[in-house]
Structure formats: C-alpha cells, structure tokens
Motif scaffolding. Structure first.
Motif, PDB file in Angstrom:
ATOM      1  N   PHE A 121      -0.933 -17.339  48.019  1.00 31.09           N
ATOM      2  CA  PHE A 121       0.091 -17.689  47.109  1.00 31.09           C
ATOM      3  C   PHE A 121       0.483 -19.170  47.192  1.00 31.09           C
ATOM      4  O   PHE A 121       0.147 -19.860  47.788  1.00 31.09           O
ATOM      5  CB  PHE A 121       1.219 -16.799  47.708  1.00 31.09           C
ATOM      6  N   ALA A 122       1.030 -19.827  46.145  1.00 32.35           N
ATOM      7  CA  ALA A 122       1.195 -21.196  45.820  1.00 32.35           C
ATOM      8  C   ALA A 122       2.465 -21.200  46.396  1.00 32.35           C
ATOM      9  O   ALA A 122       3.621 -21.624  45.596  1.00 32.35           O
ATOM     10  CB  ALA A 122       1.078 -21.448  44.223  1.00 32.35           C
ATOM     11  N   LYS A 123       3.000 -20.991  47.638  1.00 28.84           N
ATOM     12  CA  LYS A 123       3.990 -21.386  48.173  1.00 28.84           C
ATOM     13  C   LYS A 123       3.779 -21.319  49.795  1.00 28.84           C
ATOM     14  O   LYS A 123       2.914 -20.900  50.198  1.00 28.84           O
ATOM     15  CB  LYS A 123       5.107 -20.371  47.747  1.00 28.84           C
ATOM     16  N   PRO A 124       4.803 -21.931  50.520  1.00 31.58           N
ATOM     17  CA  PRO A 124       4.480 -22.060  51.943  1.00 31.58           C
ATOM     18  C   PRO A 124       4.640 -20.795  52.527  1.00 31.58           C
ATOM     19  O   PRO A 124       5.169 -19.813  52.066  1.00 31.58           O
ATOM     20  CB  PRO A 124       5.748 -22.942  52.292  1.00 31.58           C
ATOM     21  N   GLU A 163       1.824 -15.978  63.350  1.00 34.72           N
ATOM     22  CA  GLU A 163       1.465 -17.458  63.877  1.00 34.72           C
ATOM     23  C   GLU A 163       1.445 -18.375  62.896  1.00 34.72           C
ATOM     24  O   GLU A 163       1.825 -19.654  63.099  1.00 34.72           O
ATOM     25  CB  GLU A 163       0.388 -17.192  64.831  1.00 34.72           C
ATOM     26  N   GLN A 164       0.990 -17.895  61.758  1.00 32.41           N
ATOM     27  CA  GLN A 164       0.745 -18.776  60.747  1.00 32.41           C
ATOM     28  C   GLN A 164       1.960 -19.244  59.959  1.00 32.41           C
ATOM     29  O   GLN A 164       2.125 -19.803  58.886  1.00 32.41           O
ATOM     30  CB  GLN A 164      -0.428 -18.236  59.590  1.00 32.41           C
ATOM     31  N   GLY A 165       3.115 -18.405  60.263  1.00 27.50           N
ATOM     32  CA  GLY A 165       4.471 -18.843  59.716  1.00 27.50           C
ATOM     33  C   GLY A 165       4.813 -17.955  58.660  1.00 27.50           C
ATOM     34  O   GLY A 165       5.770 -18.325  57.949  1.00 27.50           O
ATOM     35  N   TYR A 166       4.075 -16.809  58.404  1.00 25.23           N
ATOM     36  CA  TYR A 166       4.669 -16.000  57.225  1.00 25.23           C
ATOM     37  C   TYR A 166       5.860 -15.130  57.852  1.00 25.23           C
ATOM     38  O   TYR A 166       6.135 -15.045  58.871  1.00 25.23           O
ATOM     39  CB  TYR A 166       3.562 -15.140  57.075  1.00 25.23           C
ATOM     40  N   ASP A 167       6.528 -14.754  56.636  1.00 21.28           N
ATOM     41  CA  ASP A 167       7.762 -13.850  56.879  1.00 21.28           C
ATOM     42  C   ASP A 167       7.300 -12.582  57.163  1.00 21.28           C
ATOM     43  O   ASP A 167       7.130 -11.762  56.225  1.00 21.28           O
ATOM     44  CB  ASP A 167       8.902 -13.956  55.677  1.00 21.28           C
ATOM     45  N   ASP A 193       5.661 -10.030  49.134  1.00 20.00           N
ATOM     46  CA  ASP A 193       4.671 -10.720  48.258  1.00 20.00           C
ATOM     47  C   ASP A 193       3.303  -9.790  48.225  1.00 20.00           C
ATOM     48  O   ASP A 193       2.515  -9.535  47.369  1.00 20.00           O
ATOM     49  CB  ASP A 193       4.358 -12.072  48.555  1.00 20.00           C
ATOM     50  N   CYS A 194       3.008  -9.269  49.610  1.00 20.18           N
ATOM     51  CA  CYS A 194       1.820  -8.472  49.701  1.00 20.18           C
ATOM     52  C   CYS A 194       1.853  -7.644  50.744  1.00 20.18           C
ATOM     53  O   CYS A 194       3.071  -7.490  51.582  1.00 20.18           O
ATOM     54  CB  CYS A 194       0.565  -9.393  49.784  1.00 20.18           C
ATOM     55  N   MET A 195       1.041  -6.889  51.094  1.00 19.50           N
ATOM     56  CA  MET A 195       1.007  -5.803  52.312  1.00 19.50           C
ATOM     57  C   MET A 195      -0.503  -5.938  53.041  1.00 19.50           C
ATOM     58  O   MET A 195      -1.354  -6.245  52.166  1.00 19.50           O
ATOM     59  CB  MET A 195       1.058  -4.357  51.757  1.00 19.50           C
ATOM     60  N   ALA A 196      -0.572  -6.294  54.110  1.00 17.91           N
ATOM     61  CA  ALA A 196      -1.670  -6.509  54.935  1.00 17.91           C
ATOM     62  C   ALA A 196      -1.988  -5.272  56.059  1.00 17.91           C
ATOM     63  O   ALA A 196      -1.062  -4.486  56.696  1.00 17.91           O
ATOM     64  CB  ALA A 196      -1.325  -7.581  55.667  1.00 17.91           C
ATOM     65  N   THR A 197      -3.152  -4.818  56.009  1.00 21.50           N
ATOM     66  CA  THR A 197      -3.584  -3.833  56.914  1.00 21.50           C
ATOM     67  C   THR A 197      -4.693  -4.573  58.078  1.00 21.50           C
ATOM     68  O   THR A 197      -5.409  -5.451  57.655  1.00 21.50           O
ATOM     69  CB  THR A 197      -4.150  -2.785  56.339  1.00 21.50           C
ATOM     70  N   GLY A 198      -4.883  -3.527  59.009  1.00 24.70           N
ATOM     71  CA  GLY A 198      -6.126  -3.933  59.942  1.00 24.70           C
ATOM     72  C   GLY A 198      -7.434  -3.319  59.811  1.00 24.70           C
ATOM     73  O   GLY A 198      -8.152  -3.348  60.391  1.00 24.70           O
ATOM     74  N   HIS A 199      -7.548  -2.899  58.245  1.00 25.52           N
ATOM     75  CA  HIS A 199      -8.859  -2.344  57.862  1.00 25.52           C
ATOM     76  C   HIS A 199      -9.962  -3.404  58.059  1.00 25.52           C
ATOM     77  O   HIS A 199      -9.743  -4.565  57.744  1.00 25.52           O
ATOM     78  CB  HIS A 199      -8.761  -1.810  56.692  1.00 25.52           C
TER      79      HIS A 199
END
Length: 377
Positions: A10-13, A38-42, A135-141
């Motif tokens: 994504f083109a944002k912090p 840790e990378q600072g995401y919400d 903005d997105c969904m992350a999984t551990g796959h």
C-alpha cells in the motif's frame, strides 16, 4: 513525490494501514500478528469460535477450541493490539460440518479445511475485515501471493513440507487481491518458531495441530455417527463382479485405497477398496491395478490462470490429487467455466470423489486453480 509501497503493498505508512489478522491461537498466525505489529501496522486480531468440542462432539482430551481462543487473546494482550472473538459456530456447522457428514455418507472423502477457508475464513471473515475498514486481511498460511503482470498470483509456499496451496485452491482473484500471507516465503517452520521466540510469544513451543479441527483424534467415523445416527449401517463387501466376500460395519469406516482391516482373509492376492456404494450399502473391493485412474472429472472449478479457462481446448498443467502427493504432469480439458476433465499422464491410485484436484503451472510454483473430484472411473 510518490509514496513508496509498504511491505503489504500500500502507498501509505504502515501506521495508516489497517490489517485484520486471522488468529487461530497457533504459532503461525501469532507470528504474523507480531511481525506486522512490530512493523508498525494498525493490527486487529480476530479469532473465530467455530465449534464447541464439549457439546458438539463430546471429545475427551481434545485440543479444545477454548484453549486456542485463550492463547490468541493472550498474544494480542502481550503485544498490545485489539483482539476480537467472533461466534461463527452456526455458520461453520452449516457451511462445513454438515457437508462433511453428508459427503462421507455419500461415499466421498471430503476435505473440510478447504471448505472452511472458502466459505468461512475467506468469505464471511473477509467481509467482516472489510466492515472494520481494514485495508487487507493476513493469515498464517504457508502460501505465497506474488505480483504478476495481470494482478496478484497464488504460488505454493517456499517450504514444500509446509506448503498449503492444496487447501487454498478455491481462493478467488478478488479474495487474493485482499489477502496477504506473510509467512509464505519462509524456508522452514523452524524460522517461524525462531520468530515466535524472538517476539517472546507464549505459543512459541505450541505443537502444530495435525487433525481436522473438529475431528481431533482422526476418528471421522465416530464424529459422523454422532452427527448422523444410523450412518453406520452394516452391509456387504463385494468384488467388482458383485460377488459377496464378507460383511462390513458401515460404509463410513472405509476409504478408497484401503487394504487393511477388511476382514476378508484366505485370498491369493491382496484386495483394496476401489469404490463405495452407499445406496446399496456396499464396499467394492478389487486388485491394486483397479485403483489406477487416468481421467479425473472436476466440478466447481476455480481458475486462477491468465485469461479464461475456456480460452483453450487444452492446458498443460501439473495436478495434485491428494494433499500428500506431489503434482504430476496432466492435461486439463475445460467442459465449461466451472467443469473440466483432467487426464493424468501417469495413472494414479486412490483418486477419490470428494477430494480436490489442484492445478499448477508446469515448472513453476504458480497455482492455476483446481476443482472437486466428483465421480469414479
């Protein structure tokens, strides 16, 4: 000046990028949450309560769903991001458990983990993530999402031992656009556990779950009998000509390719289960060569390749007919946008209705899609 893309594309912090992490309570999804935090995401963690072991299945010593929810909540608390538990028991029962039971009764060998990803996690939970303005969904796959010329592509995980592409073939292009898989590039599970230790996660040493979540000891038949009383009616074991060789204790106790435990001794050559006929309550057995299958009909086919499935009469692919087998060379012949026949260049044994057949690009890790095997030879 254009903003550089962050690690999620994504083109944002990162601080302005909201990510829902699907947290199962295991080490993989916990590491994903810790890594992105840790990378600072919400980061917002979400755990689904899918079933109640005590009430639904009366299991003893089962890996309790409550324990997993507790572990996910603790990880979120320790790291300091919000965590929600959503009650999806009814959705899970309707979309996954009931079909699992009915498929088994129909003589198929279902793969409920695929249906859960398709109908619960990547449909209902993904919609919830959008409702939370993520903005997105992350999984551990263990699977990779790689930018291609026409959009994101699905690729097998970098570690062949952990690759979960077989269970995610039904991910649609729209879902793939929204999903992220931060562990897919890792070379081994040891790397994931090392990250868990680095972040001080209390689940760092938690064992991997081996079984289908609602069948913790692998005893499918006991679960089916509980869900569908009278499912285990006895019947005949017959050969391919219909001659009765013995009796069985219920079709649900047998799987295609099974050799042991048939209870028919005194034969010159070993016999294998080649077909299940629940309507006649028959288990059909035959010699090993009768298991060999070359043509595999598919339906509910999900296509992730370039262009339309029906753009060509034939596609060269490699096909995986069981999660535990490597992909083998094959020809895919479309019948419609959602149906096709796969011709395996080398016949495979134990191809079972109800299993998935997953398609890959030859000499590549790219997943082209897949479908459900729906009838025998």
């Amino acid at each position: 000046m254009t903003q550089e893309l962050n690690s999620l594309g994504f083109a944002k912090p990162p601080a302005e990028t909201r990510v829902i992490v699907a947290m199962s309570g295991g080490v993989d999804s916990s590491v994903v949450a810790a890594l992105l935090h840790e990378q600072g995401y919400d980061v917002i963690g979400v755990t689904l309560q899918l079933y109640d072991h005590g009430a639904a299945l009366a299991k003893k010593g089962a890996c309790c769903a409550g324990r997993d929810i507790h572990d996910a909540r603790r990880v979120a608390e320790d790291l300091g991001f919000p965590h929600y538990v959503l009650d999806y028991e009814n959705i899970f029962k309707d979309a996954v458990i009931d079909e699992f039971a009915d498929s088994y009764l129909a003589g198929a060998t279902p793969v409920p983990c695929i249906r859960c990803n398709e109908r619960v996690k990547f449909r209902d939970l993904l919609q919830t993530a959008k409702d939370l303005e993520a903005d997105c969904m992350a999984t551990g796959h263990y699977i990779q999402r790689i930018a291609g010329t026409t959009g994101p592509e699905l690729h097998a995980g970098a570690d062949p031992q952990r690759d979960q592409s077989y269970f995610l073939f039904s991910t649609t292009p729209d879902q793939l656009d929204y999903l992220r898989f931060p562990l897919g590039h890792l070379a081994s599970k040891a790397e994931t556990r090392a990250l868990a230790a680095k972040y001080g996660l209390m689940v760092a040493d938690k064992p991997d779950s081996q079984d289908i979540c609602f069948v913790p000891d692998g005893n499918y038949a006991a679960v089916i009998e509980k869900l569908r009383p009278n499912a285990a009616d006895p019947g005949e074991i017959v050969d391919m000509q219909g001659n009765v060789l013995g009796q069985h204790r219920g079709v649900i106790h047998y799987t295609i390719g099974q050799r042991r435990g048939l209870g028919i001794g005194g034969l010159d050559t070993p016999l294998y289960v080649v077909r299940l006929d629940p309507d006649r309550r028959q288990v059909v057995v035959g010699p090993k060569e009768a298991l060999a299958t070359r043509r595999v009909p598919l339906r509910e086919l999900n296509w992730l390749g370039d262009g339309k499935l029906t753009d060509r009469a034939e596609w060269e692919v490699t096909a995986k007919v069981r999660s535990t087998r490597p992909p083998r060379p094959a020809i895919l012949r479309p019948v419609s946008e959602t149906e096709a026949e796969v011709e395996l260049l080398t016949p495979e044994e134990g191809v079972s209705p109800g299993q998935a057949c997953v398609l890959y690009q030859p000499d590549s890790s790219r997943v082209l899609g897949g479908g459900w095997i729906w009838r025998g030879h």
